[in-house]
Design a protein around this motif. Structure first.
Motif, mmCIF file in Angstrom:
data_model
loop_
_atom_site.group_PDB
_atom_site.id
_atom_site.type_symbol
_atom_site.label_atom_id
_atom_site.label_comp_id
_atom_site.label_asym_id
_atom_site.label_seq_id
_atom_site.Cartn_x
_atom_site.Cartn_y
_atom_site.Cartn_z
ATOM 1 N N SER A 12 -78.560 -13.656 53.942
ATOM 2 C CA SER A 12 -79.176 -13.412 52.637
ATOM 3 C C SER A 12 -79.120 -14.710 51.845
ATOM 4 C CB SER A 12 -78.473 -12.229 51.951
ATOM 5 O OG SER A 12 -77.741 -12.670 50.864
ATOM 6 N N ILE A 13 -80.226 -15.000 51.205
ATOM 7 C CA ILE A 13 -80.356 -16.270 50.481
ATOM 8 C C ILE A 13 -80.949 -15.963 49.109
ATOM 9 C CG2 ILE A 13 -81.623 -18.462 50.417
ATOM 10 C CD1 ILE A 13 -81.659 -18.389 53.491
ATOM 11 N N LYS A 14 -80.273 -16.414 48.054
ATOM 12 C CA LYS A 14 -80.843 -16.286 46.702
ATOM 13 C C LYS A 14 -80.993 -17.698 46.154
ATOM 14 C CE LYS A 14 -77.309 -13.729 45.753
ATOM 15 N NZ LYS A 14 -76.193 -13.245 44.987
ATOM 16 N N ALA A 15 -82.103 -17.938 45.469
ATOM 17 C CA ALA A 15 -82.325 -19.305 44.982
ATOM 18 C C ALA A 15 -82.774 -19.277 43.537
ATOM 19 C CB ALA A 15 -83.385 -19.985 45.838
ATOM 20 N N VAL A 16 -82.394 -20.310 42.805
ATOM 21 C CA VAL A 16 -82.897 -20.462 41.443
ATOM 22 C C VAL A 16 -83.306 -21.925 41.257
ATOM 23 C CG1 VAL A 16 -80.520 -20.682 40.537
ATOM 24 C CG2 VAL A 16 -82.377 -20.163 38.976
ATOM 25 N N PHE A 17 -84.434 -22.100 40.580
ATOM 26 C CA PHE A 17 -84.985 -23.443 40.369
ATOM 27 C C PHE A 17 -85.076 -23.669 38.863
ATOM 28 C CE2 PHE A 17 -86.587 -21.621 44.287
ATOM 29 C CZ PHE A 17 -86.242 -22.592 45.219
ATOM 30 N N PRO A 18 -83.994 -24.095 38.242
ATOM 31 C CA PRO A 18 -84.010 -24.205 36.780
ATOM 32 C C PRO A 18 -84.843 -25.402 36.314
ATOM 33 C CG PRO A 18 -81.908 -24.954 37.643
ATOM 34 C CD PRO A 18 -82.715 -24.507 38.823
ATOM 35 N N GLU A 19 -85.180 -25.410 35.043
ATOM 36 C CA GLU A 19 -85.840 -26.575 34.446
ATOM 37 C C GLU A 19 -84.907 -27.767 34.601
ATOM 38 O OE1 GLU A 19 -88.776 -27.291 32.527
ATOM 39 O OE2 GLU A 19 -89.298 -25.519 33.735
ATOM 40 N N LYS A 20 -85.467 -28.912 35.011
ATOM 41 C CA LYS A 20 -84.596 -30.104 35.095
ATOM 42 C C LYS A 20 -84.383 -30.652 33.689
ATOM 43 C CE LYS A 20 -85.015 -32.033 39.621
ATOM 44 N NZ LYS A 20 -85.904 -32.981 40.228
ATOM 45 N N SER B 3 -74.488 -20.374 37.137
ATOM 46 C CA SER B 3 -74.649 -21.241 35.961
ATOM 47 C C SER B 3 -76.119 -21.632 35.815
ATOM 48 C CB SER B 3 -73.813 -22.515 36.106
ATOM 49 O OG SER B 3 -72.496 -22.197 36.493
ATOM 50 N N ALA B 4 -76.752 -21.970 36.942
ATOM 51 C CA ALA B 4 -78.164 -22.374 36.901
ATOM 52 C C ALA B 4 -79.044 -21.190 36.492
ATOM 53 C CB ALA B 4 -78.595 -22.910 38.257
ATOM 54 N N LEU B 5 -78.674 -20.001 36.950
ATOM 55 C CA LEU B 5 -79.422 -18.792 36.605
ATOM 56 C C LEU B 5 -79.357 -18.539 35.098
ATOM 57 C CD1 LEU B 5 -80.870 -16.729 38.449
ATOM 58 C CD2 LEU B 5 -78.772 -15.373 38.450
ATOM 59 N N ALA B 6 -78.180 -18.741 34.513
ATOM 60 C CA ALA B 6 -78.013 -18.533 33.065
ATOM 61 C C ALA B 6 -78.814 -19.580 32.287
ATOM 62 C CB ALA B 6 -76.540 -18.609 32.699
ATOM 63 N N ASP B 7 -78.939 -20.777 32.855
ATOM 64 C CA ASP B 7 -79.801 -21.844 32.342
ATOM 65 C C ASP B 7 -79.569 -22.199 30.870
ATOM 66 O OD1 ASP B 7 -81.582 -23.833 32.836
ATOM 67 O OD2 ASP B 7 -83.383 -22.624 32.503
ATOM 68 N N ASP B 8 -78.325 -22.197 30.441
ATOM 69 C CA ASP B 8 -78.038 -22.687 29.090
ATOM 70 C C ASP B 8 -77.186 -23.954 29.132
ATOM 71 O OD1 ASP B 8 -75.574 -21.800 29.851
ATOM 72 O OD2 ASP B 8 -75.434 -20.162 28.413
ATOM 73 N N GLY B 9 -77.074 -24.539 30.339
ATOM 74 C CA GLY B 9 -76.361 -25.812 30.479
ATOM 75 C C GLY B 9 -74.874 -25.665 30.710
ATOM 76 N N ARG B 10 -74.342 -24.463 30.455
ATOM 77 C CA ARG B 10 -72.882 -24.305 30.553
ATOM 78 C C ARG B 10 -72.478 -23.704 31.907
ATOM 79 N NH1 ARG B 10 -71.056 -20.660 27.372
ATOM 80 N NH2 ARG B 10 -73.021 -19.919 26.508
ATOM 81 N N PRO B 11 -71.313 -24.128 32.428
ATOM 82 C CA PRO B 11 -70.887 -23.591 33.730
ATOM 83 C C PRO B 11 -70.357 -22.172 33.632
ATOM 84 C CG PRO B 11 -69.254 -25.155 32.887
ATOM 85 C CD PRO B 11 -70.376 -25.135 31.904
ATOM 86 N N GLY C 199 -82.819 -27.193 43.033
ATOM 87 C CA GLY C 199 -82.526 -25.775 43.260
ATOM 88 C C GLY C 199 -81.064 -25.531 43.575
ATOM 89 N N PHE C 200 -80.620 -24.317 43.271
ATOM 90 C CA PHE C 200 -79.256 -23.872 43.575
ATOM 91 C C PHE C 200 -79.391 -22.641 44.468
ATOM 92 C CE2 PHE C 200 -79.013 -26.394 39.842
ATOM 93 C CZ PHE C 200 -77.781 -27.028 39.902
ATOM 94 N N ILE C 201 -78.718 -22.667 45.628
ATOM 95 C CA ILE C 201 -78.935 -21.636 46.620
ATOM 96 C C ILE C 201 -77.613 -20.959 46.960
ATOM 97 C CG2 ILE C 201 -80.193 -21.185 48.777
ATOM 98 C CD1 ILE C 201 -81.782 -23.182 47.198
ATOM 99 N N SER C 202 -77.616 -19.640 46.883
ATOM 100 C CA SER C 202 -76.422 -18.849 47.189
ATOM 101 C C SER C 202 -76.638 -18.207 48.568
ATOM 102 C CB SER C 202 -76.285 -17.793 46.086
ATOM 103 O OG SER C 202 -75.305 -16.860 46.410
ATOM 104 N N CYS C 203 -75.713 -18.448 49.500
ATOM 105 C CA CYS C 203 -75.951 -18.064 50.909
ATOM 106 C C CYS C 203 -74.841 -17.150 51.433
ATOM 107 C CB CYS C 203 -75.959 -19.307 51.796
ATOM 108 S SG CYS C 203 -77.102 -20.584 51.284
ATOM 109 N N SER C 204 -75.236 -16.199 52.253
ATOM 110 C CA SER C 204 -74.240 -15.351 52.920
ATOM 111 C C SER C 204 -73.609 -16.124 54.089
ATOM 112 C CB SER C 204 -74.906 -14.079 53.444
ATOM 113 O OG SER C 204 -75.827 -14.425 54.452
ATOM 114 N N ASP C 205 -72.477 -15.606 54.579
ATOM 115 C CA ASP C 205 -71.785 -16.252 55.698
ATOM 116 C C ASP C 205 -72.690 -16.413 56.923
ATOM 117 O OD1 ASP C 205 -69.450 -16.556 54.308
ATOM 118 O OD2 ASP C 205 -68.394 -14.882 55.247
ATOM 119 N N GLY C 206 -73.612 -15.477 57.117
ATOM 120 C CA GLY C 206 -74.490 -15.517 58.285
ATOM 121 C C GLY C 206 -75.314 -16.801 58.356
#
Ligand SMILES: Cc1ncc(COP(=O)(O)O)c(C=O)c1O
Length: 401
Positions: A6-14, A273-281, A314-321
């Motif tokens: 399973s792969i989730k990705a977010v591409f925030p504004e640079k 953090s990237a998903l929240a996209d307010d600059g804070r971790p 982009g920031f990508i969240s990946c399963s162990d698989g």
């Protein structure tokens, strides 16, 4: 289920990037010179895998193999050696440009530093690197490890002469415990992540990792290969990824590749953090239960996060698989390509690229990431088989793709 991908990705504004001063070419050169003075230093191999790249529909695939680093099976000693050199340089009031690792091995200097105790928390590789570096200098090391740490990782650190304490906490709480122990005992904490009031040593550790990035670019250029268009970098606290991104951004400016930061979906603090996209971790708590032990960190290094936030596509969240695919793929990449022993945290990049390029369920993602026959992809296999039992089980287990 370990084979599930399973792969989730977010591409925030640079954001408008600020180029990290700690990672300018001059600074990184100084770090490299120091590393060259450490016994056993050698540039680790960068493998060009043309057969696999062709099969995946890429122009080039490069994998830098850190299992060869100082015989320690992972890249982490690069941070520990540079940080210890800087700490000792300051204590002994030695200007940094005079520093050479062998300087600290002189009997008269060893006498001055032999009572120092360095302490850290680790999922395995950083602690092994620190224990080794401290041992080289005749100093002691105390290493704290989180609950669930496998025996082979404990043994490898003990072999370097360090004392190991396995806690009943997750990684981030173990870091706090190590910091408290340092304060209570007058030890020096050498942690690969920062917090308020503790910034200098982690910044040196990030600088230390830049040697790996510098070698990779040099190897690509010296071989006359195409520059990477895409760099996939795995993150725990993000220090290593920040070193790679900061180095490449400073060196290549407008020729800079696209950077993709990968995490375990059990410890995906940067993705969140990237998903929240307010600059804070953001922080991820709990057990952080993943086979990617090196990436099982729920709190980012704030300094590293700022670099990654400002430069990454982009920031990508990946399963162990996904990591399992990478391990199996690199073990048998295809006719003519060099096999690479790559552990759970090391193989995530090739695993992700393989999923994106071969699984139709990710074709939209692949397009969004502009991955195609013109792409030259660079990945870092940051560890070998640091958990040999699990490595063998995965390599000889059912095929994940
Ligand atoms: C093999 C390996 N790869 C990647 C990482 C991630 O590095 P960082 O925590 O600096 O993000 C680690 C961290 O321990 C690791 O051991």
């Amino acid at each position: 289920m370990i084979r599930e991908t399973s792969i989730k990705a977010v591409f925030p504004e640079k954001r408008l990037p600020h180029y990290p001063e700690d990672l300018t070419p001059d600074r990184v050169k100084q770090v490299r010179t120091l590393h060259e003075s450490v016994d056993g230093y050698a540039v680790t191999p960068l493998f060009h895998l043309p057969e696999l790249a062709g099969r995946l529909g890429l122009k080039n695939l490069y994998v830098k193999d850190e299992s060869f680093r100082f015989g320690l099976n992972a890249f982490k000693s690069l941070g520990a050696t540079w940080a210890l050199t800087r700490i000792l340089g300051e204590r002994l009031e030695q200007p940094v440009f005079l520093l050479d690792f062998s300087y600290f091995k002189q009997p008269v200097i060893r006498e001055k530093i032999r009572d120092l105790v360095f302490v850290t928390a680790t999922d395995g590789n950083h602690g092994r690197g620190l224990a080794w570096a401290a041992g080289q200098l005749g100093c002691r090391a105390v290493i704290y490890m989180p609950a669930g740490t496998v025996k082979s990782r404990v043994k490898n650190i003990e072999k370097e002469g360090a004392r190991v304490c396995v806690t009943d906490m997750n990684y981030d709480d173990t870091v706090r415990l190590a910091a408290d122990a340092a304060r209570d005992n007058g030890w020096i904490i050498v942690q690969d992540t920062a917090w308020e009031g503790y910034e200098q040593i982690p910044a040196w550790i990030v600088q230390g990792y830049a040697t790996m990035a510098g070698e990779s670019l040099e190897q690509i250029q010296d071989a006359g290969f195409d520059l990477p268009t895409h760099v996939f970098i795995q993150a725990g606290v993000g220090s290593m990824a920040a070193a790679v991104v900061g180095y490449y951004a400073n060196q290549l400016n407008q020729d800079c590749p696209l950077f993709f930061i990968m995490e375990s979906d059990q410890a995906d603090c940067m993705y969140k953090s990237a998903l929240a996209d307010d600059g804070r971790p953001r922080v991820v708590g709990g057990q952080l239960n993943t086979i990617m032990a090196g990436l099982a960190c729920g709190e980012a290094n704030p300094f590293a996060w700022e670099i990654l936030r400002d430069f990454s596509t982009g920031f990508i969240s990946c399963s162990d698989g996904v990591a399992v695919q990478g391990m199996q793929l690199l073990a048998k990449p295809g006719l003519g390509d060099e096999p690479i022993v790559s552990g759970e945290s090391g193989a995530l990049g090739p695993g992700l690229v393989h999923c994106l390029m071969t699984d139709p369920k990710f074709s939209d993602l692949k397009e969004k990431m502009k991955l195609n026959q013109t792409s030259s992809v660079l990945c870092f296999s940051t560890e070998g088989d640091t958990d040999p039992e699990n490595y063998q089980k995965i390599i000889h287990g059912p095929k994940a793709y």
